[in-house]
Design a protein around this motif. Structure first.
Motif, short mmCIF file in Angstrom:
data_model
loop_
_atom_site.label_atom_id
_atom_site.label_comp_id
_atom_site.label_asym_id
_atom_site.label_seq_id
_atom_site.Cartn_x
_atom_site.Cartn_y
_atom_site.Cartn_z
N LEU A 198 0.85 -1.18 0.00
CA LEU A 198 0.00 0.00 0.00
C LEU A 198 0.89 1.24 0.00
O LEU A 198 1.70 1.42 0.91
N CYS A 254 -3.06 10.71 5.34
CA CYS A 254 -3.31 10.20 6.68
C CYS A 254 -4.16 11.22 7.45
O CYS A 254 -4.08 12.42 7.18
N ARG A 285 -5.56 6.91 10.87
CA ARG A 285 -5.81 6.09 9.69
C ARG A 285 -5.07 6.67 8.49
O ARG A 285 -4.77 7.86 8.45
N CYS A 286 -4.79 5.81 7.54
CA CYS A 286 -4.15 6.24 6.29
C CYS A 286 -4.83 5.53 5.14
O CYS A 286 -5.47 4.48 5.31
N SER A 287 -4.69 6.09 3.95
CA SER A 287 -5.23 5.44 2.76
C SER A 287 -4.29 5.67 1.59
O SER A 287 -3.44 6.57 1.62
N ASN A 291 -7.76 4.17 -2.88
CA ASN A 291 -8.33 4.59 -1.59
C ASN A 291 -8.44 3.43 -0.60
O ASN A 291 -9.39 3.35 0.18
N ALA A 292 -7.50 2.51 -0.67
CA ALA A 292 -7.45 1.41 0.29
C ALA A 292 -7.07 1.99 1.65
O ALA A 292 -6.09 2.71 1.78
N GLU A 293 -7.86 1.67 2.66
CA GLU A 293 -7.67 2.28 3.98
C GLU A 293 -6.91 1.37 4.92
O GLU A 293 -7.24 0.20 5.08
N TYR A 294 -5.88 1.93 5.51
CA TYR A 294 -5.09 1.21 6.53
C TYR A 294 -5.36 1.82 7.88
O TYR A 294 -5.37 3.04 8.04
N ARG A 295 -5.61 0.98 8.86
CA ARG A 295 -5.80 1.44 10.23
C ARG A 295 -5.10 0.47 11.17
O ARG A 295 -4.77 -0.64 10.80
N THR A 334 -10.79 -3.22 5.18
CA THR A 334 -9.60 -2.41 5.39
C THR A 334 -8.35 -3.27 5.23
O THR A 334 -8.43 -4.44 4.86
N TYR A 335 -7.21 -2.67 5.53
CA TYR A 335 -5.93 -3.36 5.39
C TYR A 335 -5.13 -3.20 6.68
O TYR A 335 -5.22 -2.16 7.34
#
Length: 204
Positions: free
Chosen positions: A57, A62, A76-78, A92-96, A117-118
């Motif tokens: 990713l 963020c 969170r980040c994307s 727009n894959a979201e990482y949290r 999410t990821y």
């Protein structure tokens, strides 16, 4: 020492006899513990890139997700997710999760898909998986006295304090094979949780 223990906790001989209900309750606790361990194994294997959808990713932005108060706010980040096995990238894959507060725009993260999410792959996920497995082992220690004695949980608190009755059940298997199994499960579980917690903190 035995007399002091019985004075404080009660005499295990005063407990009701063995029953199918108590063993069924112990079996349910054991199944729950196994479910916790299974979830932990799956999490660890996914973090180790053995299963799940893995990829990279590239962080594009963020932010701080406000929830029910500052203590519960979540970073969170994307960005753009590229699967390791090829295929269409996900915009727009979201990482949290852990470590999001330290992520910079443009950084590339090794992640895996977790629902919508990821999450990070690698050491932190492994530590969380080991912690879950260890917690399941520690929890399984609660099932052993009920499986061994067959005491029915609905009897708890009938004229006595529930905690005291539970202690009586626990001490009732002291020195037996069941007692040694319970102690081993509890010890391995607690040590595993402590080690994985320290490891997780060191990676923060």
């Amino acid at each position: 020492m035995t007399e002091l223990r019985e004075t404080v906790l009660g005499d295990p001989a005063e407990l009701p006899g063995r029953s199918l209900g108590g063993r069924l309750f112990g079996g349910l606790l054991l199944l729950l513990a196994l479910a916790i361990c299974g979830a932990g194994v799956d999490k660890a294997l996914t973090a180790a890139k053995v299963n799940g959808v893995q990829g990279t990713l590239t962080v594009e932005r963020c932010w701080m997700q406000e929830r029910s108060g500052r203590a519960f706010d979540e970073p969170r980040c994307s960005g753009r997710f590229r699967p390791d096995g090829g295929g269409e990238p996900v915009e727009n894959a979201e990482y949290r999760g852990g470590g999001a507060a330290n992520v910079a725009v443009g950084q590339e993260l090794e992640v895996h898909r977790s629902g919508a999410t990821y999450k990070l792959s690698g050491g932190r996920g492994l530590a969380q998986g080991v912690m879950a497995v260890s917690g399941g082992l520690a929890f399984s220690a609660l099932a052993v006295p009920f499986l061994a004695t067959g005491i029915q949980p609905r009897w708890f608190g009938r004229g006595q304090n529930r905690t005291r009755v539970l202690a009586m059940v626990t001490f009732g298997i002291k020195g037996t094979t069941a007692g040694r199994v319970r102690n081993a499960l509890l010890l391995v579980g607690l040590v595993g949780m402590a080690v994985s917690y320290i490891t997780f903190g060191a990676m923060s």
